[in-house]
Design an enzyme around this catalytic site. Structure first.
Site, short mmCIF file in Angstrom:
data_model
loop_
_atom_site.label_atom_id
_atom_site.label_comp_id
_atom_site.label_asym_id
_atom_site.label_seq_id
_atom_site.Cartn_x
_atom_site.Cartn_y
_atom_site.Cartn_z
N SER A 1 26.28 37.62 31.92
CA SER A 1 26.29 36.98 33.23
C SER A 1 25.42 37.80 34.16
O SER A 1 25.32 39.02 34.04
CB SER A 1 27.72 36.93 33.75
N GLU B 1 28.83 26.49 23.34
CA GLU B 1 28.94 25.49 24.40
C GLU B 1 27.85 24.43 24.27
O GLU B 1 28.08 23.25 24.53
CB GLU B 1 28.84 26.17 25.77
N TYR C 1 11.32 -9.33 14.41
CA TYR C 1 10.91 -8.18 15.21
C TYR C 1 10.85 -8.56 16.69
O TYR C 1 10.42 -9.64 17.05
CB TYR C 1 9.53 -7.68 14.75
N ASN D 1 29.08 35.28 27.37
CA ASN D 1 29.35 33.84 27.31
C ASN D 1 28.91 33.23 25.99
O ASN D 1 27.82 33.52 25.50
CB ASN D 1 28.63 33.14 28.47
N GLN E 1 10.87 -1.06 19.51
CA GLN E 1 10.09 0.17 19.69
C GLN E 1 10.95 1.26 20.31
O GLN E 1 10.64 2.45 20.21
CB GLN E 1 8.88 -0.15 20.58
N1 ARG Z 1 4.72 0.27 18.22
C1 ARG Z 1 5.50 -0.74 17.56
C2 ARG Z 1 6.92 -0.23 17.31
O1 ARG Z 1 7.12 0.95 17.32
C3 ARG Z 1 4.88 -1.11 16.26
C4 ARG Z 1 5.08 -2.52 15.86
C5 ARG Z 1 4.38 -3.44 16.77
N2 ARG Z 1 4.42 -4.77 16.28
C6 ARG Z 1 4.04 -5.78 17.04
N3 ARG Z 1 4.11 -6.96 16.54
N4 ARG Z 1 3.57 -5.59 18.24
O2 ARG Z 1 7.83 -1.01 17.12
#
Ligand code: ARG
Length: 451
Positions: free
Chosen positions: A261, A274, A301, A269, A306
């Protein structure tokens, strides 16, 4: 748009997996006659160069190129010209990122598993050292019954064993290849998904192209396992904080894992403990974040996905640190055996031994024996002395059949020695469990090498 769209600042961590995936994809394209061997050669050489450039820190980032996939492809075009354009045949960034990220999580699982193995070995070594060191066992953080410190440490060997078994299960489920699912529907080109799957160490290609690009179960599963593991480490960390306190003094940590300290010269500590306890918050937070991101995403997707990387990267970094710090503290700690033993006897922790004696020696039903022991504790408490300080006469005033050999079970050493039921705290049991784990861990070495 550029700022919100770009993932390169964090997904550059996928470069190795990205290049590995591209190399496998390229070789498959050559085998299938989709690109010429000469083009394949140029692409492979270009990818090698890029790998070297990145490893040497000589790779320029441009936010407009969005992510690691486009950076590698753009650099490849600079390096080898036209043939670079053929690499993306029968592939999309959707199956590419799914492949890269799976490979990355798989690598992380393997590293974390190795770290946990190391932690188990450290715990085993210390458990062996302290197999006969008596301490109080707690429930409700109230002294309950004497146990050994070795037995206590072995409890964590079991927990970490389950964490590793969960990682192993998740790894097996993760290990299917999305590559070749293309954007979402597969491709009309004659690709061979099995061969790329094999080359990348996957067990098989994923069976549904929609699922292949939309699935992030492997990251979620990893994060939930990481959360449970972090909870285990945090519980041990909390114990270390308690044990090192001036009120407990069960263990000491060296300066290597404590800080002083700036104002109170006496303080040491337990910061490492911690922080292990603290980091569990961000690891569970990462699981939470990704669950919420994925919830409600329609097939397949979506750019939301991302957002899978940062929490996963952060959880992996945090967990790896926590594992290393925990192994370090376990190796470093010194038990204050005299203090532990003294505490083991405080709080009438052998009252159950007394009741068990009545069951064993005078055939008393346990409920009644529990009552007798309770009365004796009250009597001792009223005179502010430990159970073993009661005279035989005083004991017999509560239960006339009590004989002087009852005193043998009231010592904490005898108490732990008597707990020989399977899984119990007797030093002989603990030694057997240590031997069992040593054997298990030795067998594992072959498996890891085979991988
Ligand atoms: N940067 C994108 C990610 O991490 C990659 C895939 C992008 N795909 C797309 N159809 N824009 O998810």
């Amino acid at each position: 748009m550029t700022e919100i769209n770009a993932s390169i600042r964090f997904d550059q961590r996928l470069y190795r997996q990205d290049i590995r995936g591209s190399m496998a994809h390229c070789r498959m394209l050559v085998r299938q006659g989709l690109i010429s061997p000469a083009e394949g050669k140029k692409i492979q050489a270009g990818l090698q160069t890029i790998l070297r450039e990145i490893e040497a820190g000589r790779f320029k980032i441009d936010l407009k190129l969005e992510d690691i996939h486009m950076h590698v492809e753009a650099r490849l075009a600079e390096l080898i010209g036209k043939p670079a354009g053929r690499l993306h045949t029968a592939r999309s960034r959707n199956d590419q990122v799914a492949t890269d990220f799976r490979l990355w999580v798989r690598d992380a699982i393997d590293r974390i598993d190795a770290g946990l193995l190391d932690l188990q070995k450290t715990l085993l070594r210390r458990a062996e050292e302290y197999a006969a060191t008596v301490m109080p066992g707690f429930t409700h953080l109230q002294a309950a019954q004497p146990v050994t410190f070795g037995h206590h440490l072995m409890a964590y060997v079991e927990m970490v064993g389950r964490d590793r078994s969960r990682l192993n299960d998740a790894r097996a489920r993760l290990n299917e290849s999305p590559l070749g699912a293309a954007a979402l529907a597969g491709t009309s080109l004659p690709i061979d998904r099995t061969s790329t799957a094999m080359e990348l160490g996957f067990d098989r290609p994923m069976a549904n192209s929609l699922d292949a690009v939309a699935d992030r179960d492997y990251a979620l599963e990893f994060l939930s396992i990481a959360s449970i593991c972090a909870v285990h480490l945090s519980r041990l960390a909390e114990e270390i904080v308690i044990w090192t306190s001036a009120q407990f003094r069960f263990i000491t940590l060296s300066d290597a894992f404590t800080t002083g300290s700036s104002i109170m010269p006496q303080k040491r500590n337990p910061d490492a403990a911690e922080l292990v306890r603290g980091k569990v918050g961000r690891i569970i937070g990462s699981l939470n974040a990704l669950l919420i991101t994925m919830k409600g995403l329609p097939m397949t997707y979506g750019k939301d996905m991302q957002e899978d990387k940062e929490p996963t990267f952060d959880a992996v970094d945090s967990l790896e640190l926590c594992i290393a710090a925990t192994a370090g503290m376990v190796a470093d700690l010194k038990a204050n055996s005299a203090r532990m033993q003294e505490a083991a006897g405080e709080g009438y922790t052998t009252a159950t031994d007394l009741a068990d004696w009545c069951v064993r020696k005078i055939d008393m039903p346990f409920r009644q024996a529990h009552h007798v022991a309770g009365s004796l504790v009250k009597l001792a408490e009223s005179q502010d002395k430990p159970l073993e300080a009661l005279t035989l006469k005083e004991m017999q005033s509560v239960e006339p059949r009590i004989s002087k050999d009852i005193f043998a079970v009231l010592g904490v050493q005898n108490s732990v020695k008597s707990r020989v039921s399977y899984g119990g705290t007797a030093p002989a049991n603990v030694a057997k469990q240590i031997a069992r784990w040593r054997k298990l861990l030795a067998k594992e070495k072959g498996k890891a090498d085979a991988r």
